[in-house]
Design a protein around this motif. Sequence first.
Motif, PDB file in Angstrom:
ATOM      1  N   TRP A 176      57.909  28.126  40.088  1.00  0.00           N
ATOM      2  CA  TRP A 176      58.091  27.995  38.643  1.00  0.00           C
ATOM      3  C   TRP A 176      57.383  29.136  37.907  1.00  0.00           C
ATOM      4  CZ3 TRP A 176      54.742  25.057  34.821  1.00  0.00           C
ATOM      5  CH2 TRP A 176      55.371  24.942  33.588  1.00  0.00           C
ATOM      6  N   GLN A 177      56.152  29.417  38.335  1.00  0.00           N
ATOM      7  CA  GLN A 177      55.387  30.469  37.672  1.00  0.00           C
ATOM      8  C   GLN A 177      56.091  31.812  37.783  1.00  0.00           C
ATOM      9  OE1 GLN A 177      51.740  29.691  39.696  1.00  0.00           O
ATOM     10  NE2 GLN A 177      50.871  28.526  37.981  1.00  0.00           N
ATOM     11  N   ARG A 178      56.649  32.085  38.946  1.00  0.00           N
ATOM     12  CA  ARG A 178      57.367  33.358  39.102  1.00  0.00           C
ATOM     13  C   ARG A 178      58.641  33.379  38.265  1.00  0.00           C
ATOM     14  NH1 ARG A 178      56.645  35.793  45.168  1.00  0.00           N
ATOM     15  NH2 ARG A 178      54.519  35.047  45.465  1.00  0.00           N
ATOM     16  N   ALA A 179      59.316  32.240  38.243  1.00  0.00           N
ATOM     17  CA  ALA A 179      60.577  32.178  37.507  1.00  0.00           C
ATOM     18  C   ALA A 179      60.340  32.361  36.010  1.00  0.00           C
ATOM     19  CB  ALA A 179      61.276  30.844  37.775  1.00  0.00           C
ATOM     20  N   ASN A 223      62.405  25.256  32.895  1.00  0.00           N
ATOM     21  CA  ASN A 223      61.525  24.098  32.997  1.00  0.00           C
ATOM     22  C   ASN A 223      61.171  23.772  34.445  1.00  0.00           C
ATOM     23  OD1 ASN A 223      60.889  21.008  32.960  1.00  0.00           O
ATOM     24  ND2 ASN A 223      60.752  21.721  30.849  1.00  0.00           N
ATOM     25  N   LYS A 224      59.967  23.224  34.601  1.00  0.00           N
ATOM     26  CA  LYS A 224      59.503  22.883  35.944  1.00  0.00           C
ATOM     27  C   LYS A 224      60.426  21.854  36.607  1.00  0.00           C
ATOM     28  CE  LYS A 224      54.991  22.045  36.222  1.00  0.00           C
ATOM     29  NZ  LYS A 224      53.704  21.340  36.445  1.00  0.00           N
ATOM     30  N   VAL A 225      60.959  20.960  35.801  1.00  0.00           N
ATOM     31  CA  VAL A 225      61.862  19.949  36.347  1.00  0.00           C
ATOM     32  C   VAL A 225      63.079  20.593  37.005  1.00  0.00           C
ATOM     33  CG1 VAL A 225      63.356  18.026  35.754  1.00  0.00           C
ATOM     34  CG2 VAL A 225      61.106  18.214  34.709  1.00  0.00           C
ATOM     35  N   THR A 226      63.531  21.678  36.423  1.00  0.00           N
ATOM     36  CA  THR A 226      64.676  22.381  36.990  1.00  0.00           C
ATOM     37  C   THR A 226      64.332  22.943  38.368  1.00  0.00           C
ATOM     38  OG1 THR A 226      65.481  22.920  34.805  1.00  0.00           O
ATOM     39  CG2 THR A 226      66.289  24.289  36.595  1.00  0.00           C
ATOM     40  N   VAL A 227      63.095  23.352  38.525  1.00  0.00           N
ATOM     41  CA  VAL A 227      62.650  23.826  39.832  1.00  0.00           C
ATOM     42  C   VAL A 227      62.750  22.694  40.850  1.00  0.00           C
ATOM     43  CG1 VAL A 227      60.687  24.687  41.159  1.00  0.00           C
ATOM     44  CG2 VAL A 227      61.117  25.558  38.851  1.00  0.00           C
ATOM     45  N   TYR A 228      62.225  21.535  40.499  1.00  0.00           N
ATOM     46  CA  TYR A 228      62.285  20.405  41.419  1.00  0.00           C
ATOM     47  C   TYR A 228      63.726  20.021  41.727  1.00  0.00           C
ATOM     48  CZ  TYR A 228      57.275  19.505  41.381  1.00  0.00           C
ATOM     49  OH  TYR A 228      55.930  19.609  41.566  1.00  0.00           O
ATOM     50  N   ARG A 229      64.550  20.018  40.696  1.00  0.00           N
ATOM     51  CA  ARG A 229      65.938  19.627  40.935  1.00  0.00           C
ATOM     52  C   ARG A 229      66.679  20.647  41.787  1.00  0.00           C
ATOM     53  NH1 ARG A 229      66.693  16.052  35.511  1.00  0.00           N
ATOM     54  NH2 ARG A 229      66.364  17.924  34.304  1.00  0.00           N
ATOM     55  N   THR A 230      66.391  21.900  41.563  1.00  0.00           N
ATOM     56  CA  THR A 230      67.054  22.939  42.361  1.00  0.00           C
ATOM     57  C   THR A 230      66.599  22.868  43.820  1.00  0.00           C
ATOM     58  OG1 THR A 230      67.239  24.371  40.424  1.00  0.00           O
ATOM     59  CG2 THR A 230      67.426  25.421  42.583  1.00  0.00           C
ATOM     60  N   LEU A 231      65.315  22.655  44.018  1.00  0.00           N
ATOM     61  CA  LEU A 231      64.818  22.533  45.392  1.00  0.00           C
ATOM     62  C   LEU A 231      65.441  21.326  46.090  1.00  0.00           C
ATOM     63  CD1 LEU A 231      61.045  23.410  44.874  1.00  0.00           C
ATOM     64  CD2 LEU A 231      62.737  24.748  46.137  1.00  0.00           C
ATOM     65  N   ALA A 232      65.571  20.233  45.367  1.00  0.00           N
ATOM     66  CA  ALA A 232      66.179  19.028  45.956  1.00  0.00           C
ATOM     67  C   ALA A 232      67.626  19.317  46.343  1.00  0.00           C
ATOM     68  CB  ALA A 232      66.095  17.874  44.969  1.00  0.00           C
ATOM     69  N   MET A 233      68.311  20.056  45.490  1.00  0.00           N
ATOM     70  CA  MET A 233      69.706  20.397  45.769  1.00  0.00           C
ATOM     71  C   MET A 233      69.813  21.293  47.001  1.00  0.00           C
ATOM     72  SD  MET A 233      71.976  23.119  45.249  1.00  0.00           S
ATOM     73  CE  MET A 233      71.302  24.140  43.922  1.00  0.00           C
ATOM     74  N   ARG A 245      70.397  30.818  39.804  1.00  0.00           N
ATOM     75  CA  ARG A 245      70.487  32.171  40.355  1.00  0.00           C
ATOM     76  C   ARG A 245      69.096  32.786  40.448  1.00  0.00           C
ATOM     77  NH1 ARG A 245      75.922  33.629  39.395  1.00  0.00           N
ATOM     78  NH2 ARG A 245      75.732  32.918  37.250  1.00  0.00           N
ATOM     79  N   LEU A 246      68.329  32.606  39.390  1.00  0.00           N
ATOM     80  CA  LEU A 246      66.976  33.160  39.362  1.00  0.00           C
ATOM     81  C   LEU A 246      66.094  32.530  40.441  1.00  0.00           C
ATOM     82  CD1 LEU A 246      64.655  34.727  38.144  1.00  0.00           C
ATOM     83  CD2 LEU A 246      64.548  33.061  36.275  1.00  0.00           C
ATOM     84  N   LEU A 247      66.124  31.227  40.551  1.00  0.00           N
ATOM     85  CA  LEU A 247      65.275  30.542  41.530  1.00  0.00           C
ATOM     86  C   LEU A 247      65.646  30.928  42.957  1.00  0.00           C
ATOM     87  CD1 LEU A 247      65.125  27.052  39.794  1.00  0.00           C
ATOM     88  CD2 LEU A 247      63.240  28.674  40.057  1.00  0.00           C
ATOM     89  N   ILE A 248      66.918  31.003  43.217  1.00  0.00           N
ATOM     90  CA  ILE A 248      67.399  31.380  44.545  1.00  0.00           C
ATOM     91  C   ILE A 248      66.950  32.786  44.919  1.00  0.00           C
ATOM     92  CG2 ILE A 248      69.516  32.067  45.723  1.00  0.00           C
ATOM     93  CD1 ILE A 248      70.843  29.674  44.292  1.00  0.00           C
ATOM     94  N   GLN A 249      67.061  33.652  43.930  1.00  0.00           N
ATOM     95  CA  GLN A 249      66.658  35.051  44.140  1.00  0.00           C
ATOM     96  C   GLN A 249      65.178  35.132  44.492  1.00  0.00           C
ATOM     97  OE1 GLN A 249      67.931  37.544  40.731  1.00  0.00           O
ATOM     98  NE2 GLN A 249      65.873  38.418  40.870  1.00  0.00           N
ATOM     99  N   ILE A 250      64.362  34.362  43.810  1.00  0.00           N
ATOM    100  CA  ILE A 250      62.920  34.371  44.094  1.00  0.00           C
ATOM    101  C   ILE A 250      62.641  33.814  45.490  1.00  0.00           C
ATOM    102  CG2 ILE A 250      60.686  33.404  43.437  1.00  0.00           C
ATOM    103  CD1 ILE A 250      61.780  33.424  40.507  1.00  0.00           C
ATOM    104  N   ILE A 251      63.290  32.715  45.820  1.00  0.00           N
ATOM    105  CA  ILE A 251      63.073  32.114  47.140  1.00  0.00           C
ATOM    106  C   ILE A 251      63.451  33.093  48.247  1.00  0.00           C
ATOM    107  CG2 ILE A 251      63.882  30.320  48.728  1.00  0.00           C
ATOM    108  CD1 ILE A 251      64.240  28.516  46.220  1.00  0.00           C
ATOM    109  N   GLN A 252      64.570  33.761  48.057  1.00  0.00           N
ATOM    110  CA  GLN A 252      65.041  34.669  49.105  1.00  0.00           C
ATOM    111  C   GLN A 252      64.183  35.913  49.233  1.00  0.00           C
ATOM    112  OE1 GLN A 252      69.729  34.159  49.816  1.00  0.00           O
ATOM    113  NE2 GLN A 252      69.208  34.982  47.828  1.00  0.00           N
TER     114      GLN A 252
END
Lengths: 147, 147
Positions: A46-49, A57-67, A27-34
């Motif tokens: 990642w830095q913003r999140a 974790n940075k890995v979560t950023v990569y996994r979320t972006l891949a998704m 939810r947080l990552l999506i909100q930042i992207i949008q």
Amino acid sequence: MPESRDLRRPLEQELISRGVRMTHQRRLLIQIIQGADSHLDALALWQRARRQDPTLNKVTVYRTLAMLKKYGLVDELDLMHLEGGRHYYEARTTRDHIHLACIKCGRIQEFESSLFEKLKGQIERERRFSIKVVRVEAGGFCDRCKP
Amino acid sequence: MPESRDLRRPLEQELISRGVRMTHQRRLLIQIIQGADSHLDALALWQRARRQDPTLNKVTVYRTLAMLKKYGLVDELDLMHLEGGRHYYEARTTRDHIHLACIKCGRIQEFESSLFEKLKGQIERERRFSIKVVRVEAGGFCDRCKP
DNA sequence: GTACTTGCAAAGATTTTGCTTCCAA
DNA sequence: TTGGAAGCAAAATCTTTGCAAGTAC
């Protein structure tokens, strides 16, 4: 290029309707992207999140972006690799656009054009190629940097 | 987009005329790039080069590609990163073209179009942006893989 | 409760750098 | 001869993977 998904729909609703599990990290990552003013790479995202959730974790950023990429909800850009080999992401909008990267000042401009839409149509027709993603990036000198 | 360099001129002549030192490593790499049937990445280029000169180092491949890119003699492509994050290279030709990458079979097609030329002209005019390189890549299903 | 997701650590893939030796002009 | 180029090793950058622990539904 028919597009069934309503691209104006917020990413979160979109994911939920597809049965994707909503974690607070996503939810947080999506909100930042949008809400981003510019194109973010994984590190910047990642830095913003981390400002909101220092444990993310940075890995979560990569996994979320891949998704998100897998579901076609974000587009991946290179922006001519003006600085390093990282990728940039943006939420997919209703209309494709072209990215213009200034090789002098680094400014990124976006450009929409009906000619671009026509070009896509031509490709689909003449090659019978079904376009799923398209990326146009131009590098050069912007109006402010032109010699 | 004015282009003073004669793009049909072989790369070697082009480099010599620019005062670039011609080593046998560069000659070999250039020859492979120009004769390649497909788009090569640094590793593939190195592997081919090693068949002729087993001592040629991978770093030399990267440095040569960077040099060619700097002079605008090769274009760098992602080909939608269908497999990994590597870059592909092709000798610059007289006319820009679009790359179509099939996400099912991996086939890469090239596509030229006057609409594309018009689109570039529109960008240069309307944004007063001087295009130096432009990259168009589309991912989707080719005619043979369309569902 | 269960399957999917996260964090952590480590590895993998790709590309770049520092430095010494070599070679093209 | 001499400055630019190559080779070698090592590092830097960006991304992915394996696995135990946590959590959404």
